[in-house]
Scaffold this motif. Structure first.
Motif, short mmCIF file in Angstrom:
data_model
loop_
_atom_site.label_atom_id
_atom_site.label_comp_id
_atom_site.label_asym_id
_atom_site.label_seq_id
_atom_site.Cartn_x
_atom_site.Cartn_y
_atom_site.Cartn_z
N ASN A 263 1.71 11.39 -8.76
CA ASN A 263 0.76 11.78 -9.80
C ASN A 263 0.06 13.10 -9.49
O ASN A 263 -0.48 13.74 -10.39
CB ASN A 263 -0.29 10.69 -10.01
CG ASN A 263 0.29 9.48 -10.72
OD1 ASN A 263 1.26 9.58 -11.44
ND2 ASN A 263 -0.31 8.33 -10.50
N HIS A 264 0.10 13.53 -8.22
CA HIS A 264 -0.50 14.80 -7.82
C HIS A 264 0.57 15.84 -7.49
O HIS A 264 0.32 16.82 -6.79
CB HIS A 264 -1.44 14.59 -6.62
CG HIS A 264 -2.71 13.93 -7.00
ND1 HIS A 264 -2.89 12.57 -6.93
CD2 HIS A 264 -3.86 14.44 -7.49
CE1 HIS A 264 -4.11 12.28 -7.34
NE2 HIS A 264 -4.72 13.39 -7.70
N ASN A 265 1.77 15.63 -8.02
CA ASN A 265 2.89 16.59 -7.88
C ASN A 265 3.29 16.88 -6.44
O ASN A 265 3.72 18.00 -6.12
CB ASN A 265 2.58 17.88 -8.63
CG ASN A 265 2.44 17.65 -10.11
OD1 ASN A 265 3.26 16.97 -10.72
ND2 ASN A 265 1.39 18.17 -10.70
N ALA A 266 3.16 15.89 -5.57
CA ALA A 266 3.72 15.99 -4.22
C ALA A 266 5.16 15.49 -4.29
O ALA A 266 5.62 15.03 -5.34
CB ALA A 266 2.90 15.16 -3.24
N MET B 246 0.82 -1.21 0.00
CA MET B 246 0.00 0.00 0.00
C MET B 246 0.86 1.26 0.00
O MET B 246 0.49 2.27 -0.61
CB MET B 246 -0.94 0.00 1.20
CG MET B 246 -1.93 1.12 1.16
SD MET B 246 -2.79 1.16 -0.41
CE MET B 246 -4.44 1.12 0.13
N GLU B 247 2.02 1.21 0.64
CA GLU B 247 2.88 2.39 0.68
C GLU B 247 3.33 2.79 -0.73
O GLU B 247 3.48 3.96 -1.04
CB GLU B 247 4.08 2.18 1.61
CG GLU B 247 5.00 1.05 1.25
CD GLU B 247 4.58 -0.30 1.80
OE1 GLU B 247 5.24 -1.28 1.41
OE2 GLU B 247 3.63 -0.40 2.58
N LEU B 248 3.52 1.80 -1.61
CA LEU B 248 3.90 2.11 -3.00
C LEU B 248 2.75 2.76 -3.76
O LEU B 248 2.96 3.69 -4.55
CB LEU B 248 4.34 0.83 -3.71
CG LEU B 248 5.59 0.16 -3.13
CD1 LEU B 248 5.86 -1.15 -3.84
CD2 LEU B 248 6.78 1.09 -3.18
N GLU B 249 1.54 2.29 -3.52
CA GLU B 249 0.36 2.89 -4.15
C GLU B 249 0.18 4.33 -3.71
O GLU B 249 -0.15 5.20 -4.52
CB GLU B 249 -0.89 2.08 -3.81
CG GLU B 249 -0.91 0.68 -4.37
CD GLU B 249 -1.05 0.65 -5.87
OE1 GLU B 249 -1.73 1.54 -6.43
OE2 GLU B 249 -0.51 -0.27 -6.49
N VAL B 250 0.39 4.59 -2.44
CA VAL B 250 0.26 5.95 -1.91
C VAL B 250 1.33 6.85 -2.52
O VAL B 250 1.05 7.97 -2.96
CB VAL B 250 0.33 5.96 -0.36
CG1 VAL B 250 0.45 7.38 0.17
CG2 VAL B 250 -0.90 5.28 0.22
N CYS B 251 2.57 6.36 -2.60
CA CYS B 251 3.66 7.16 -3.19
C CYS B 251 3.38 7.47 -4.66
O CYS B 251 3.60 8.59 -5.11
CB CYS B 251 4.98 6.42 -3.06
SG CYS B 251 5.76 6.64 -1.47
N LEU B 252 2.88 6.49 -5.39
CA LEU B 252 2.55 6.72 -6.80
C LEU B 252 1.45 7.78 -6.93
O LEU B 252 1.55 8.69 -7.76
CB LEU B 252 2.10 5.41 -7.45
CG LEU B 252 1.68 5.52 -8.91
CD1 LEU B 252 2.82 6.04 -9.77
CD2 LEU B 252 1.20 4.17 -9.41
N ASP B 253 0.43 7.68 -6.10
CA ASP B 253 -0.64 8.67 -6.14
C ASP B 253 -0.12 10.05 -5.79
O ASP B 253 -0.49 11.05 -6.44
CB ASP B 253 -1.77 8.26 -5.18
CG ASP B 253 -2.96 9.20 -5.27
OD1 ASP B 253 -3.55 9.30 -6.37
OD2 ASP B 253 -3.29 9.83 -4.25
N LEU B 254 0.75 10.13 -4.80
CA LEU B 254 1.34 11.42 -4.43
C LEU B 254 2.14 12.01 -5.59
O LEU B 254 2.03 13.20 -5.89
CB LEU B 254 2.22 11.27 -3.19
CG LEU B 254 1.46 11.03 -1.89
CD1 LEU B 254 2.41 10.51 -0.80
CD2 LEU B 254 0.76 12.29 -1.42
#
Length: 58
Positions: free
Chosen positions: A45-48, A35-43
């Protein structure tokens, strides 16, 4: 945690990285769910600006 002034959030309440645009985010995981990888990818993708810390099971 008492000295940390930032926001702490568990993945069940995480909705979108859009609120973290342009911010540094530390994602901490235990490496058993991915799940941590999914969260990082989403971040990303949102320029975090995520950093990832994952437990080592040695």
């Amino acid at each position: 945690m008492e000295e940390f002034s930032g926001e702490v959030k568990h993945t069940p309440v995480y909705k979108s990285g859009s609120v973290y645009k342009g911010k540094k985010v530390l994602v901490v995981g235990c490496k058993n769910s991915g799940m941590e990888l999914e969260v990082c990818l989403d971040l990303c993708n949102h320029n975090a600006k995520p950093s990832l810390l994952v437990r080592d099971f040695k």
